[in-house]
Design a protein around this motif. Structure first.
Motif, PDB file in Angstrom:
ATOM      1  N   GLN A 104       0.840  -1.208   0.000  1.00 33.04           N
ATOM      2  CA  GLN A 104       0.000   0.000   0.000  1.00 33.04           C
ATOM      3  C   GLN A 104       0.873   1.255   0.000  1.00 33.04           C
ATOM      4  N   LYS A 105       1.954   1.209   0.791  1.00 30.40           N
ATOM      5  CA  LYS A 105       2.875   2.363   0.889  1.00 30.40           C
ATOM      6  C   LYS A 105       3.532   2.622  -0.481  1.00 30.40           C
ATOM      7  N   ALA A 106       3.724   1.558  -1.265  1.00 33.43           N
ATOM      8  CA  ALA A 106       4.361   1.700  -2.592  1.00 33.43           C
ATOM      9  C   ALA A 106       3.357   2.196  -3.630  1.00 33.43           C
ATOM     10  N   GLY A 107       2.039   2.151  -3.276  1.00 35.79           N
ATOM     11  CA  GLY A 107       1.029   2.664  -4.200  1.00 35.79           C
ATOM     12  C   GLY A 107       0.062   1.629  -4.745  1.00 35.79           C
ATOM     13  N   SER A 108       0.200   0.363  -4.359  1.00 38.43           N
ATOM     14  CA  SER A 108      -0.772  -0.649  -4.822  1.00 38.43           C
ATOM     15  C   SER A 108      -2.129  -0.342  -4.198  1.00 38.43           C
ATOM     16  N   THR A 109      -3.174  -0.437  -5.018  1.00 39.92           N
ATOM     17  CA  THR A 109      -4.503  -0.036  -4.519  1.00 39.92           C
ATOM     18  C   THR A 109      -5.447  -1.218  -4.302  1.00 39.92           C
TER      19      THR A 109
END
Ligand code: APR
Length: 241
Positions: A104-109
């Motif tokens: 999530q922190k890397a941007g996966s939604t």
């Protein structure tokens, strides 16, 4: 690197990732069963079961708080970021066994946390649940209702959250590519997900420097680390646009 299966990757409709501790290893987070694995130093039966927690909630809390501080201080690596970037090119679902929140922190939604989250805590009695980013000083911390709080993680012997698990199976049954990254596939039921995918003729790719019990069933088994392999995956899709 992806050779002959590049075509299938390009034509895929939905990629499901199954990730484990190995994908966070290059962020400085130890795995469980490798050479430096946590379970070589600590006894999981004393730290990662509900009985261990009620036997010594202070010890279990101190261990999780230590891991939580490390995870909150660490950053996602190029492996996590590549999976997040892939969302620009195709449908991506991440089924992770990790509790560090790095996807999530890397941007996966679209992330399902099969084993919970170290950032979240919950009451052992009432229905209080919340994300906590601050540090705990007293252990075990107590809920407003007076009962002790626990990390919102799945311990050995506990069932996975039913809604999360059934959604994970739905994704495993409906993907045309499954990429298994950084997991020894030693723990069930997460280790059955590649079997569901295979039964539905999905292409199976493994990214792991070591062999696992399912390496022989993979269409492609990349014996390299995830931070090195996964950015190449993105470049395949980038070339398409
Ligand atoms: N890139 C890719 N894979 C890696 C890397 C890396 N940089 N470093 C290590 N690995 C691989 C190891 O070879 C190993 O196969 O990651 C795997 C990690 O396996 P485990 O330590 O068993 O972790 P995991 O599979 O996630 O464990 C599953 O067990 O203890 C429970 O709840 C805990 O979620 C965890 C579950």
């Amino acid at each position: 690197m992806f050779g002959a299966i590049e075509e299938k990757l390009k034509n895929s409709e939905k990629i499901v990732f199954v990730t484990g501790a190995g994908i966070s290893q290059e962020s400085g987070i130890p795995t469980f069963r490798g050479k430096e694995g946590l379970w070589r130093k600590y006894d999981p039966m004393k730290l990662a079961t509900i009985d261990a927690f009620y036997d010594d909630p202070k010890l279990v809390w101190e261990w999780y708080e230590d891991r939580r501080r490390n995870m909150l201080a660490a950053e996602p690596n190029p492996g996590h970021k590549a999976i997040a970037e892939l969302e620009e090119y195709t449908k991506v679902v991440v089924l992770t066994q990790n509790i560090d929140g790095f996807h999530q922190k890397a941007g996966s939604t679209n992330v399902l946390e099969l084993h919970g989250s170290i950032i979240r805590i919950k009451c052992t009695v009432c229905d209080f649940k919340d994300e906590i980013h601050s540090r705990f000083e007293k252990f075990p911390p107590r809920c407003k209702c007076g009962e002790i709080l626990r990390p919102d993680v799945v311990w050995f012997g506990e069932a996975l959250p039913q809604d999360v698990w059934s959604e994970a199976i739905t994704h495993a049954n409906s993907c045309d590519v499954m990429i298994i990254v950084g997991t020894s596939l030693a723990v069930s039921p997460a280790n059955t997900l590649p079997i569901y995918a295979k039964q539905n003729n999905a292409l199976l790719i493994e990214v792991n420097p070591e062999s696992t019990i399912m390496s022989a069933d993979m269409d492609l088994s990349l014996k390299i680390t995830s931070a090195n392999a996964l950015p190449h995956l993105v470049s395949i899709f980038k070339r398409l646009t």
